[in-house]
Design a protein around this motif. Structure first.
Motif, PDB file in Angstrom:
ATOM      1  N   GLY A 117       4.613   0.490  -3.050  1.00 51.57           N
ATOM      2  CA  GLY A 117       4.273  -0.741  -3.755  1.00 51.57           C
ATOM      3  C   GLY A 117       3.118  -1.482  -3.124  1.00 51.57           C
ATOM      4  O   GLY A 117       2.498  -2.358  -3.753  1.00 51.57           O
ATOM      5  N   GLY A 118       2.801  -1.134  -1.870  1.00 49.43           N
ATOM      6  CA  GLY A 118       1.689  -1.780  -1.189  1.00 49.43           C
ATOM      7  C   GLY A 118       0.353  -1.532  -1.850  1.00 49.43           C
ATOM      8  O   GLY A 118      -0.597  -2.298  -1.671  1.00 49.43           O
ATOM      9  N   MET A 119       0.275  -0.453  -2.628  1.00 43.85           N
ATOM     10  CA  MET A 119      -0.967  -0.130  -3.327  1.00 43.85           C
ATOM     11  C   MET A 119      -0.941  -0.597  -4.778  1.00 43.85           C
ATOM     12  O   MET A 119      -1.879  -0.338  -5.529  1.00 43.85           O
ATOM     13  N   LEU A 120       0.123  -1.289  -5.167  1.00 44.03           N
ATOM     14  CA  LEU A 120       0.338  -1.644  -6.568  1.00 44.03           C
ATOM     15  C   LEU A 120      -0.806  -2.488  -7.131  1.00 44.03           C
ATOM     16  O   LEU A 120      -1.291  -2.244  -8.231  1.00 44.03           O
ATOM     17  N   ILE A 121      -1.234  -3.509  -6.372  1.00 44.24           N
ATOM     18  CA  ILE A 121      -2.289  -4.384  -6.884  1.00 44.24           C
ATOM     19  C   ILE A 121      -3.644  -4.109  -6.228  1.00 44.24           C
ATOM     20  O   ILE A 121      -4.602  -4.839  -6.456  1.00 44.24           O
ATOM     21  N   TRP A 122      -3.721  -3.034  -5.408  1.00 38.54           N
ATOM     22  CA  TRP A 122      -4.971  -2.711  -4.728  1.00 38.54           C
ATOM     23  C   TRP A 122      -6.139  -2.470  -5.690  1.00 38.54           C
ATOM     24  O   TRP A 122      -7.291  -2.790  -5.350  1.00 38.54           O
ATOM     25  N   PRO A 123      -5.909  -1.895  -6.896  1.00 37.58           N
ATOM     26  CA  PRO A 123      -7.053  -1.711  -7.811  1.00 37.58           C
ATOM     27  C   PRO A 123      -7.822  -2.989  -8.114  1.00 37.58           C
ATOM     28  O   PRO A 123      -8.968  -2.931  -8.566  1.00 37.58           O
ATOM     29  N   LEU A 124      -7.207  -4.149  -7.858  1.00 32.16           N
ATOM     30  CA  LEU A 124      -7.887  -5.418  -8.114  1.00 32.16           C
ATOM     31  C   LEU A 124      -8.750  -5.869  -6.936  1.00 32.16           C
ATOM     32  O   LEU A 124      -9.501  -6.835  -7.057  1.00 32.16           O
ATOM     33  N   PHE A 125      -8.637  -5.168  -5.801  1.00 34.00           N
ATOM     34  CA  PHE A 125      -9.294  -5.646  -4.580  1.00 34.00           C
ATOM     35  C   PHE A 125     -10.808  -5.750  -4.724  1.00 34.00           C
ATOM     36  O   PHE A 125     -11.411  -6.761  -4.371  1.00 34.00           O
ATOM     37  N   GLY A 126     -11.440  -4.681  -5.217  1.00 31.53           N
ATOM     38  CA  GLY A 126     -12.899  -4.647  -5.261  1.00 31.53           C
ATOM     39  C   GLY A 126     -13.499  -5.819  -6.004  1.00 31.53           C
ATOM     40  O   GLY A 126     -14.372  -6.527  -5.486  1.00 31.53           O
ATOM     41  N   ALA A 186       7.964  -7.676   0.422  1.00 32.97           N
ATOM     42  CA  ALA A 186       8.624  -7.535  -0.887  1.00 32.97           C
ATOM     43  C   ALA A 186       7.749  -6.731  -1.845  1.00 32.97           C
ATOM     44  O   ALA A 186       8.244  -5.853  -2.565  1.00 32.97           O
ATOM     45  N   LEU A 187       6.444  -7.015  -1.855  1.00 32.69           N
ATOM     46  CA  LEU A 187       5.543  -6.269  -2.725  1.00 32.69           C
ATOM     47  C   LEU A 187       5.442  -4.812  -2.270  1.00 32.69           C
ATOM     48  O   LEU A 187       5.487  -3.884  -3.092  1.00 32.69           O
ATOM     49  N   THR A 188       5.318  -4.606  -0.967  1.00 28.71           N
ATOM     50  CA  THR A 188       5.134  -3.255  -0.428  1.00 28.71           C
ATOM     51  C   THR A 188       6.305  -2.341  -0.765  1.00 28.71           C
ATOM     52  O   THR A 188       6.115  -1.162  -1.100  1.00 28.71           O
ATOM     53  N   PHE A 189       7.523  -2.867  -0.695  1.00 31.34           N
ATOM     54  CA  PHE A 189       8.701  -2.033  -0.953  1.00 31.34           C
ATOM     55  C   PHE A 189       9.257  -2.211  -2.369  1.00 31.34           C
ATOM     56  O   PHE A 189      10.360  -1.773  -2.664  1.00 31.34           O
ATOM     57  N   SER A 190       8.473  -2.844  -3.233  1.00 30.05           N
ATOM     58  CA  SER A 190       8.947  -3.093  -4.600  1.00 30.05           C
ATOM     59  C   SER A 190       9.068  -1.817  -5.426  1.00 30.05           C
ATOM     60  O   SER A 190       9.807  -1.779  -6.411  1.00 30.05           O
ATOM     61  N   GLN A 191       8.361  -0.765  -5.036  1.00 31.48           N
ATOM     62  CA  GLN A 191       8.396   0.493  -5.790  1.00 31.48           C
ATOM     63  C   GLN A 191       9.209   1.581  -5.102  1.00 31.48           C
ATOM     64  O   GLN A 191       9.226   2.718  -5.554  1.00 31.48           O
ATOM     65  N   GLY A 192       9.843   1.242  -3.978  1.00 31.62           N
ATOM     66  CA  GLY A 192      10.646   2.246  -3.291  1.00 31.62           C
ATOM     67  C   GLY A 192      10.546   2.130  -1.791  1.00 31.62           C
ATOM     68  O   GLY A 192       9.735   1.364  -1.251  1.00 31.62           O
ATOM     69  N   ALA A 193      11.380   2.914  -1.083  1.00 32.63           N
ATOM     70  CA  ALA A 193      11.474   2.833   0.371  1.00 32.63           C
ATOM     71  C   ALA A 193      10.272   3.425   1.092  1.00 32.63           C
ATOM     72  O   ALA A 193      10.140   3.259   2.313  1.00 32.63           O
ATOM     73  N   ASP A 194       9.386   4.126   0.356  1.00 33.73           N
ATOM     74  CA  ASP A 194       8.209   4.696   1.011  1.00 33.73           C
ATOM     75  C   ASP A 194       7.066   3.697   1.147  1.00 33.73           C
ATOM     76  O   ASP A 194       6.024   4.007   1.722  1.00 33.73           O
ATOM     77  N   GLY A 195       7.244   2.486   0.597  1.00 36.51           N
ATOM     78  CA  GLY A 195       6.220   1.453   0.719  1.00 36.51           C
ATOM     79  C   GLY A 195       5.069   1.610  -0.251  1.00 36.51           C
ATOM     80  O   GLY A 195       4.033   0.946  -0.117  1.00 36.51           O
TER      81      GLY A 195
END
Length: 570
Positions: free
Chosen positions: A457-466, A446-455
């Protein structure tokens, strides 16, 4: 120092890490963690043939190493060299020796001394129920970031490097056969290893000759979206299988493959002796590049220190440890493997270009396609040193990156399933493995495709990873410190690195949350605040637990021992 030969970097870095394994890990094993070869590990106590399985230490090392590696030890250093190669080099080498190895070994020790419990459950025992609940929030968000982002990274590589498709998916068949040969037919491990690696490299050559590309559109999904769907299906199935069927043999062969890939890369460096054309310290960073301190210490996580390692060590690896003393090889040497990969990424992205102008053109923007920078730079190095065509060199390195990311992705799904079940227990709900896996994959998809069919959205919260990842590492070291204090063991080798990582991760989180507020990015701002509050609360609980433990009577040593019949052959 700006014109340093890359061989010098390679030799110094490798020598220091090897010295760390033979000297510092020995001190940790004997004086701090006091590993006991006779202790009855959870894999023997709860052997169920699914998650708890006594495992040969070399096979288990392969599982642990490739599960924690993923793309992160490539991505972090490949981004961080924008500040110059020297800060990245120092952090990777010293971080690997004094922090990552200690952390991974300590997480393994702490879990298998507590019936193979996860770091979330351990937080409940050692810092209290409130700490456990907040700890689970941080762990789940971290796993969600990893699973979603790695799905995007893998799909991007499969599209940009179509030659890697056949070896990546063919490796699964190789792993299934290897698992059967080791566990059902009891074949010699060396013979199986040689056959498995030969098959994998045969697939790499085949893939380079026959690249595979998906259709431009299928049910509204572009190739990236199609690969992401297939990856989620694979990760769900793989996370449900008994560990010996796919997870262990796949990770083991991938681990061997990585060391061969590293040998190829470092061999090319030794032969070609390319010059590091990037500056030691880059004073002309592109506009928009954040400050080196504290961002360096959260940009390079895996390869220096990573909280994700603790979730893997306590979530899956500790349940497969045959002897407690194997933790030194599996945990500490696993961290050394990551450090070597991170060092290779530094060299590939600073010496794999002909001129400084060419390097500056590639690094004209912060955090711009780091994996591809590694593949292209490393491919050029291998071509220069060993004469392997750049196309095949790039396929080898891309396959290595994708296989590691894929192993981390399905291990992440398995760990998410554990967290969902733990949360269910807290809510007095019994969630079986199939329902828990479905919940985990559904949330990630759901998160990955939340921004469109290209997936995307999977990077949407990645900036918080580090920052989240490093904060989790510090909190894990806090739990280990409490255990050591309770047992009357030396704890400063854990406490001092914990304080350093904690300060840097909290500093970085505050810098990020300010940036999110100024940019009006309310999703990341809100999640970052939640993570900061949860992490700070757990920290306070940990400090209270440490102070309390100093005053309490010391815990007696465990005395449940293995019988000779229970031990696997060395």
């Amino acid at each position: 120092m700006d014109s340093l030969n890359s061989v010098v970097l390679a030799v110094i870095g490798i020598a220091m890490m090897i010295a760390g394994y033979f000297l510092y890990s020995k001190f940790l094993a004997k004086k701090v963690y006091k590993l006991n070869a006779q202790f009855k590990t959870p894999s023997h106590e709860f052997n169920d043939g699914v998650d708890f399985v006594p495992t040969n230490r070399y096979v288990l090392w392969g599982h642990h190493f490739t599960s924690v590696a993923g793309a992160a030890p490539i991505v972090g250093p490949a981004v961080a060299v924008i500040w110059g190669w020297l800060p990245a080099f120092i952090w990777v080498v010293l971080g690997t020796i004094f922090i990552a190895g200690m952390h991974d070994l300590g997480a393994l020790w702490s879990s298998q001394r507590n019936k193979g419990q996860s770091i979330g459950t351990l937080s409940g025992r050692y810092i209290g129920p409130r700490g456990r609940n907040l700890f689970l929030v941080v762990v789940f968000l971290l796993l969600l970031m990893v699973v979603c982002a790695f799905g995007v990274v893998i799909s991007g590589l499969l599209v940009s490097q179509p030659g890697s498709v056949i070896p990546v998916w063919g490796a699964l068949l190789v792993a299934l056969v290897v698992g059967q040969l080791i566990y059902r037919f009891k074949m010699n491990l060396l013979v199986v290893t040689i056959g498995g690696v030969a098959a994998l490299y045969g697939l790499i050559i085949l893939g380079d000759q026959f690249p595979v590309e998906l259709p431009d559109q299928v049910l509204g999904l572009n190739p990236e979206g199609q690969w992401i769907i297939l990856l989620f299906i694979y990760a769900a199935i793989a996370s449900l299988l008994p560990v010996w069927v796919l997870l262990q043999p796949r990770d083991y062969i991938n681990g061997i493959q990585l060391f061969i890939g590293l040998a190829i890369l470092y061999g090319a460096v030794m032969i070609a002796t390319p010059t590091v054309i990037a500056p030691a310290y880059n004073e002309a960073t592109p506009e928009g590049t954040p400050s080196l301190v504290p961002l360096l210490f959260v940009t390079i996580a895996c390869g220096a220190i990573s909280g994700f390692h603790g979730t893997v060590a306590t979530g899956t690896t500790s349940k497969q440890l045959d002897r407690e003393t194997d933790a030194k090889f599996v945990g500490y040497f696993g961290a050394i493997g990551e450090g070597l990969l991170a060092l290779g990424a530094i060299i590939a992205t600073t010496a794999g270009y002909q001129t400084l102008a060419e390097w500056q053109e590639v690094y004209s923007e912060f955090n711009d396609d780091p994996v591809n920078n590694f593949v292209e730079g490393g491919g050029a190095l291998v071509n220069m040193g060993l004469g392997i065509p750049e196309s095949l060199s790039a396929t080898i390195l891309a396959t290595m990156a994708v296989l590691f990311a894929a192993t981390t992705m399905d291990t992440g799904v398995r760990l998410m399933r554990f967290v969902v079940q733990e949360v269910g227990e807290l809510a007095k709900l019994r969630i079986n493995i199939y329902a828990a896996t479905a919940i985990a994959v559904t949330i990630a998809a759901a998160l990955t495709f939340s921004q469109g069919a290209d997936g995307s959205g999977g990077m949407l919260i990645w900036p918080l990873f580090g920052t989240t990842n490093q904060l989790l590492a510090a909190l894990t070291m806090g739990i280990i410190t409490v255990m050591l204090i309770r047992k009357g063991r030396p704890f400063l080798p854990v406490l001092i690195p914990m304080v350093f990582v904690l300060v840097m991760s909290l500093y970085a989180a505050l810098v990020q949350v300010t940036g999110f507020y100024e940019d009006g990015n309310w999703l990341l701002f809100t999640l970052n605040v939640i993570i900061l509050v949860a992490g700070t609360w757990v920290l306070v609980e940990s400090i209270i637990a440490m102070l309390t433990a100093r005053k309490q009577e010391k815990e007696p040593e465990d005395d449940v021992l293995l019988t000779e019949e229970q031990k696997l052959p060395s």
